[in-house]
Every structure is written in C-alpha cells, then in structure tokens.
Design an enzyme around this catalytic site. Sequence first.
Site, short mmCIF file in Angstrom:
data_model
loop_
_atom_site.label_atom_id
_atom_site.label_comp_id
_atom_site.label_asym_id
_atom_site.label_seq_id
_atom_site.Cartn_x
_atom_site.Cartn_y
_atom_site.Cartn_z
CE LYS A 116 1.70 5.49 -7.60
NZ LYS A 116 0.97 6.69 -8.01
CE1 TYR A 120 2.32 9.05 -2.30
CE2 TYR A 120 0.81 10.68 -3.22
CZ TYR A 120 1.15 9.80 -2.21
OH TYR A 120 0.32 9.64 -1.12
N PRO A 174 0.79 -1.23 0.00
CG PRO A 174 -0.07 -1.06 2.14
CD PRO A 174 0.61 -2.01 1.23
C1 PHB Z 1 -4.90 5.52 2.90
O1 PHB Z 1 -5.52 4.48 3.19
O2 PHB Z 1 -5.37 6.64 3.12
C2 PHB Z 1 -3.56 5.43 2.28
C3 PHB Z 1 -2.91 4.23 2.17
C4 PHB Z 1 -1.66 4.17 1.60
C5 PHB Z 1 -1.04 5.33 1.15
C6 PHB Z 1 -1.70 6.54 1.23
C7 PHB Z 1 -2.96 6.59 1.80
O3 PHB Z 1 0.19 5.30 0.63
#
Ligand code: PHB
Length: 388
Positions: A296, A383, A292
Amino acid sequence: MRTQVAIIGGGPSGLLLSQLLMRAGIATVVLERQTRAHVLGRIRAGVLEQGTVELLRRAGVGARLDREGIVHEGTMLSTAGGMFRVDFKARIGEVVTVYGQTEVTRDLYAAQDAASATILDEVSEVALHDLTTEAPYVTFQRGGEAQRIDADYIVGCDGFHGPSRQAIPRDKRTEYERVYPFGWLGVLSRTRPAAEELIYANHPRGFALASMRNPTLSRYYIQVPLTDRAEDWSDAAFWDELRRRLPAEVAEGLETGPSIEKSIAPLRSFVTEPMRWGRLFLAGDAAHIVPPTGAKGLNLAASDVHYLSEGLIAAFAGDGAALEAYSDRALTRIWAAMRFSWWMTSILHRFPDQTDFDQKIQEAELRQLETLASAQAAMARNYTGLPY
Ligand code: PHB
Ligand code: APR
C-alpha cells in the site's frame, strides 16, 4: 528564489505532485537531498492499484506503464492446508498492475525533465520557516551556498526521516504507531518469477512472498528476526529458506540465481495527524508508513498527492475548500489502508509471542478467506484499492 509550491523530497510523492501541478500551470521547485542515481537505486514494492495507474496516466506518465505493466487478476495464498487463489476480477471486477516503484520514479523524472521542472538535488540543511504566515519559506545549502525559496505553500514529501513532519510543533500533532517484531529480508534476482501471480505464504517457519518486477526479474521476501543482518544471509541460505516456506510444487520449479539486491526492512505502521500545519502540507511516507504486506505504500502516496493536487489547484483558482479538507480526506483513506496492511500482516506472519489460541485464530481467518466469497471480496476490494 520564488515559486508557488516548494516541494521537499524528490521521491515518488514529490515528483508526482510537481508533475500534476506543473500540468495545471502552477510553478514548483523540488528539493532532494540525494543524487538522482541514489533515488533511482532504491528498490521498493511494485503493485499498483487501478486508481494509481489512472493517476499516473493523468500525470502524463502512463505510456511505458501501459506497455510494460503486468496486469494481475488475482493472487495466491499458501497455508499449511495448501494453496488457494483470490480472484479479484471474478469477485469485484478489479485488477492490479505489477510495475516497480523504481520504474514509476524513472518515468516521473523523465516527464519532469521534459517539462523543464526545477529539481534541485544534493541539497542539505533544509529548514522550513514561517509556516503559519502568508509567506512561508525554505532555506537550504547547495554546492556550498546558502539558498532560500519563498513560496505560497510548502509540501513535505520527504519520507519518514525528513524534516517536514518535525516542523509541526510536537503538541500540534498526534502520532500513532505499531512496530512489528520482525523484518523482511528481500532479494531481487534476474530469474523467472516463481508463478504467474504473487504468492503470499503463511508457514510455520515464517512468512514468505514470491513477487516479481517483469518476466525475467523476480522479487522475494522472507520474514526474519530483527536481529538478523542481510550480510549474514548468503544467497544459498536465502534460497533454501525460501524453498522451505513456499508450496512444494512451487519450490521444485523455483529458478534461483545471484542476488542483485539484498536488504532487510523492518515493519511498522505509523500515522501522524493532521497532515497540515498552516501553509505546510505532508504527503506520502512523511505522514504515514505501512508494513509492506499488501503493497500500500506507493498507492497511499498516490492518493495523498491526488487529493493535495486537487486542493492546491483549486486554491490557486480562488477556492480553498478542497485544500482545507485535504488532511481529513487523505486520512480517511490512509486509515483504511492501515487496517488492511495490519490485517494482512497479522494473518500471514509468525509472531514471536504467538500462543496456540492466536495460531488457531490465524488459521480460522485464512480458512474464511479460502472458503467465503464475501471474505475474498473484502480482501479484493482493499488489495486492488478503495475508491478515492
Ligand atoms: C514487491 O516488492 O514486489 C511486493 C512487496 C509487497 C507486496 C507485494 C509485492 O505485498
Ligand atoms: N531534504 C530533502 N529531501 C529529503 C530530505 C531532506 N532533509 N529527507 C529526505 N528527503 C528525500 C529522500 O531522499 C527521498 O528521495 O525525500 C524523498 C522521500 O521519498 P520516499 O521515502 O520514497 O517517500 P515518498 O515519495 O512519500 O514515497 C512513498 O515510497 O518509501 C516508499 O513505501 C513508500 O512506496 C512508498 C513510497
């Protein structure tokens, strides 16, 4: 029953594909194992690339996203040396939009209902047949009755554990995998987010992330050993550990409250190649998983669906070239995101077997990111999303 495209899985990939195809006049049937309430109860990431936002608009589901999505022009990174910001807008002129995957899925269901889409939920025993012939079909059970759908194409959008990928003979696919030696413990809480932007924290006790869904709903994560169980983490223990890993000035002002959801997710990178077998095509988590870090997962599902919808629409109009190219086009972008999410994971987490040398390299990576505009531009590009 007969349709043009039978879609297995009613998550974001399956629903978005059905929506784009129906808007092009192509008939679809979506088969989903769970109830709609179950699908909408899943909490997933919430950062959308600009390309994903534009695709959702093209699919006719951009209205609430445009109203409620929160545009982020950068992100914060926290290290032992302090906190710094990577300004996406200043570096490359791009932004991301914070809007939960749950909300994307809800909007897609609403649009599919408005278009009178055929979404069959609570199906079981889905099996794929005759995939390398001109007449593939799917069989399944629903309401105690055996059913069959004949289609021109079948698309597997059934996530990592679904049957579609397994329908490709083992010797006709290659799988690439890395399993990381830790998980993320996530908490959703009805509290004010810790900061205006996301904070990714590298800390000696392990990674932490302060994220959000909207101005009153926060999402936090901490790195935990794979042996931990979510039930064993009280809310108080979670907030204490999160505070330790965030910068002091953020931890001091952190609003805490009861968790609405608490779960542990393992981290994995996975790709299967190719994403096609005869008249079966795979999209989203059915074909690949990213850790996570970098958010992505949903964005890759969206780019797969973009390429695949283009290919299918052209194929029904008599030109099969884009559909032939689907797997290669999608995989090029998938591997770029694989690299990025692996890199973000590797610079931000504590690995159990990390040596002092590894530690120094990690610090050097973060220092480059803090001090080099070119390193920030590369991160910002990945990103906010590579072009389709
Ligand atoms: C989120 O669940 O808000 C989340 C998860 C992973 C990320 C960014 C946001 O890299
Ligand atoms: N029959 C029918 N449906 C199935 C079956 C089956 N045998 N197995 C799984 N499904 C359904 C699941 O219930 C789920 O609703 O397929 C759907 C797959 O949805 P996701 O797992 O959400 O995958 P995808 O739509 O590709 O979305 C990718 O979601 O998992 C996140 O990180 C991922 O953000 C990314 C996005």
